[in-house]
Design a protein around this motif. Structure first.
Motif, PDB file in Angstrom:
ATOM      1  N   VAL A 115       0.859  -1.195  -0.003  1.00  0.00           N
ATOM      2  CA  VAL A 115      -0.110  -0.003  -0.121  1.00  0.00           C
ATOM      3  C   VAL A 115       0.984   1.120  -0.014  1.00  0.00           C
ATOM      4  O   VAL A 115       2.032   1.503   0.899  1.00  0.00           O
ATOM      5  CB  VAL A 115      -0.978   0.086   1.289  1.00  0.00           C
ATOM      6  CG1 VAL A 115      -1.657   1.387   1.050  1.00  0.00           C
ATOM      7  CG2 VAL A 115      -1.948  -1.149   0.961  1.00  0.00           C
ATOM      8  N   ILE A 116       0.854   2.019  -0.898  1.00  0.00           N
ATOM      9  CA  ILE A 116       1.634   3.093  -1.094  1.00  0.00           C
ATOM     10  C   ILE A 116       0.932   4.609  -0.716  1.00  0.00           C
ATOM     11  O   ILE A 116       1.434   5.543  -0.334  1.00  0.00           O
ATOM     12  CB  ILE A 116       2.219   3.498  -2.656  1.00  0.00           C
ATOM     13  CG1 ILE A 116       1.117   3.143  -3.470  1.00  0.00           C
ATOM     14  CG2 ILE A 116       3.407   2.156  -2.720  1.00  0.00           C
ATOM     15  CD1 ILE A 116       1.957   3.598  -5.012  1.00  0.00           C
ATOM     16  N   GLN A 117      -0.319   4.467  -0.817  1.00  0.00           N
ATOM     17  CA  GLN A 117      -1.052   5.612  -0.244  1.00  0.00           C
ATOM     18  C   GLN A 117      -2.499   4.977   0.648  1.00  0.00           C
ATOM     19  O   GLN A 117      -3.153   4.300  -0.134  1.00  0.00           O
ATOM     20  CB  GLN A 117      -1.478   6.538  -1.178  1.00  0.00           C
ATOM     21  CG  GLN A 117      -2.288   7.883  -0.811  1.00  0.00           C
ATOM     22  CD  GLN A 117      -2.382   9.059  -1.724  1.00  0.00           C
ATOM     23  OE1 GLN A 117      -1.990   8.868  -2.941  1.00  0.00           O
ATOM     24  NE2 GLN A 117      -3.228  10.029  -1.415  1.00  0.00           N
ATOM     25  N   ALA A 118      -2.837   5.341   1.632  1.00  0.00           N
ATOM     26  CA  ALA A 118      -4.133   4.678   2.251  1.00  0.00           C
ATOM     27  C   ALA A 118      -5.073   5.622   2.514  1.00  0.00           C
ATOM     28  O   ALA A 118      -4.857   7.048   2.531  1.00  0.00           O
ATOM     29  CB  ALA A 118      -3.440   4.209   3.534  1.00  0.00           C
ATOM     30  N   ASP A 119      -6.199   5.320   2.822  1.00  0.00           N
ATOM     31  CA  ASP A 119      -7.357   6.025   3.519  1.00  0.00           C
ATOM     32  C   ASP A 119      -7.808   7.165   2.513  1.00  0.00           C
ATOM     33  O   ASP A 119      -8.132   8.267   3.108  1.00  0.00           O
ATOM     34  CB  ASP A 119      -7.090   6.387   4.852  1.00  0.00           C
ATOM     35  CG  ASP A 119      -6.485   5.304   5.813  1.00  0.00           C
ATOM     36  OD1 ASP A 119      -7.218   4.227   5.533  1.00  0.00           O
ATOM     37  OD2 ASP A 119      -5.890   5.837   6.664  1.00  0.00           O
ATOM     38  N   ILE A 120      -7.933   7.051   1.523  1.00  0.00           N
ATOM     39  CA  ILE A 120      -8.623   8.122   0.468  1.00  0.00           C
ATOM     40  C   ILE A 120     -10.140   7.788   0.459  1.00  0.00           C
ATOM     41  O   ILE A 120     -10.718   6.874   0.048  1.00  0.00           O
ATOM     42  CB  ILE A 120      -8.024   7.763  -1.174  1.00  0.00           C
ATOM     43  CG1 ILE A 120      -6.365   7.801  -1.168  1.00  0.00           C
ATOM     44  CG2 ILE A 120      -8.490   9.066  -1.975  1.00  0.00           C
ATOM     45  CD1 ILE A 120      -5.701   7.350  -2.179  1.00  0.00           C
ATOM     46  N   SER A 121     -10.745   8.737   1.130  1.00  0.00           N
ATOM     47  CA  SER A 121     -12.248   8.765   1.141  1.00  0.00           C
ATOM     48  C   SER A 121     -13.002   9.053   0.103  1.00  0.00           C
ATOM     49  O   SER A 121     -12.733  10.127  -0.567  1.00  0.00           O
ATOM     50  CB  SER A 121     -12.539   9.355   2.448  1.00  0.00           C
ATOM     51  OG  SER A 121     -14.014   9.407   2.546  1.00  0.00           O
ATOM     52  N   THR A 122     -13.923   8.628  -0.539  1.00  0.00           N
ATOM     53  CA  THR A 122     -14.804   8.879  -1.611  1.00  0.00           C
ATOM     54  C   THR A 122     -16.149   8.934  -1.077  1.00  0.00           C
ATOM     55  O   THR A 122     -17.110   9.010  -1.989  1.00  0.00           O
ATOM     56  CB  THR A 122     -14.740   7.979  -2.855  1.00  0.00           C
ATOM     57  OG1 THR A 122     -15.199   6.537  -2.317  1.00  0.00           O
ATOM     58  CG2 THR A 122     -13.281   7.824  -3.331  1.00  0.00           C
ATOM     59  N   GLY A 123     -16.425   8.934   0.102  1.00  0.00           N
ATOM     60  CA  GLY A 123     -17.643   8.934   0.605  1.00  0.00           C
ATOM     61  C   GLY A 123     -18.266   7.484   0.818  1.00  0.00           C
ATOM     62  O   GLY A 123     -18.532   7.013   2.207  1.00  0.00           O
TER      63      GLY A 123
END
Length: 138
Positions: A115-123
C-alpha cells in the motif's frame, strides 16, 4: 465523487479499469474498500501481459478487477489489525491484508502489493493505492 478521485493521477488507469469492468456505479453507490493499482503498476502489468483496458470488461478481466474490491465495508488503515486478515472480494476470492507495524501489504494468490497511499475517502468507498496489480487477467 469516486470517479473524480480515481481519475486523478496516479489513479487514472485505475479509473479506466473500473469503468471497463462496470465498477463505477458500485464505487459511487455501494460501500466498499478498494485496492487500486497505481498507474505505474497498471502500465507495467499491461506491458508484461499484453492485456488491454477492453479486456477488463470481459469475464476474466472483470473478475481480476473485482478481486481488488472488498464489498460492504469502508475500512481504513486503522481497521486492519496487526498480522494478517482475510477478506472476501466482490470476485469471491480471498484477499489477505497484512499489517506489520502500520505498513500494509495486500495479497491475492501468489501476488503481494504494498500500500503506497492509504485512506483515500470517496464517501462510500475507501481507496488504497497499491504498487502492483493483484489478479492477473487470463
Amino acid at each position: 465523487m469516486a470517479t473524480s478521485v480515481l481519475s486523478s493521477a496516479p489513479m487514472s488507469w485505475g479509473s479506466a479499469a473500473a469503468s471497463a469492468a462496470g465498477l463505477d456505479a458500485d464505487l459511487l453507490n455501494k460501500i466498499s474498500t478498494v485496492f487500486v493499482p497505481s498507474d505505474d503498476a497498471i502500465k507495467a502489468y499491461v506491458a508484461s501481459s499484453g492485456v488491454t483496458t477492453a479486456d477488463l470488461a470481459s469475464g476474466s478481466g472483470k473478475t481480476a478487477v473485482t478481486a481488488h474490491v472488498i464489498p460492504n465495508k469502508t475500512l481504513t488503515s486503522a481497521d486492519f489489525p496487526s498480522g494478517s486478515s482475510t477478506y472476501e472480494t466482490v470476485a469471491g476470492s480471498p484477499l489477505i491484508v497484512t499489517n506489520t507495524g502500520g505498513q500494509l501489504t495486500v495479497s491475492s494468490g501468489s501476488i503481494t502489493a504494498n500500500v503506497i497511499q492509504a485512506d483515500i475517502s470517496t464517501g462510500n468507498a475507501t481507496i488504497f493505492l497499491i504498487d502492483r496489480v493483484l489478479a492477473p487477467v487470463a
